[in-house]
Enzyme design. Sequence first.
Site: not given
Length: 258
Positions: A65, A145, A158, A162
């Site tokens: 993890d 992304s 998110y 990023k």
Amino acid sequence: MTTVVNEPGTTAHEFAGTRALVTGGSRGIGAAVVRRLLEAGAQVLTTARSATGAVPEGAHFVEADVRTRAGARALAAAVRKVLGGVDLVVHNAGGARPHQGALAISDEEWEDALALNYLASVRLDALLAPGMRERRSGAIVHVSSAAVPTSAPPFLHYTAAKAALENYSRGLSLELAPFGIRVNTVSPGRTATPGGEATREQWALLDAGPGQDDTSPPLGRDGQPDDIADAVLFLLSDHAGWLTGSNIFVDGGEFPRA
């Protein structure tokens, strides 16, 4: 001398003698990168939280993890034990589920998004890059992304993580360049992967605003994992020997550039 070509942009034995770590390599983009590296002769160790996907045959797999400090330390120890060190690192693990809007994202989900999409790379680089620095060679690719410039509220945890990753990647490239280590970023657009499909389905159920139509990117199709792997392997290879601190958008022209 005959050159054997395995896939577009990849020649047989191009990465012979190199040792690579790819996070999130059990499916989708990560699995494509692992497969292509193996075909080109690299030793590859990959990881995921569980072996739910089909890890390419020939790769070493370790459950880890990477969101946690302990997970990062355990993975770095596995890299040293199994591979004896690392020459190439691809930070592909990432993701987050969408919400109705930015204010609906809980503290826990912000922390999880930052841990997975940003801090995992920071921690692993801190553990692995010193060995690369001693050898004065290596290449690191961070997978970001193409959606970062849009800052869509349902995905703000998110895209913010990023965006931090991209800024960090650029700064790290400046620090490691004198040691012959190149650090670059790849920013995929809409790609046909299990994780991507699940995320789009979740977003559609939220009725969260624009972006939920079936319009294809300007190049006329969604991306495939190998499209992203092409860019990653280029950045890892000697063909990108004078390229560092860059961010390559691989999105078919879908997203605006920052």
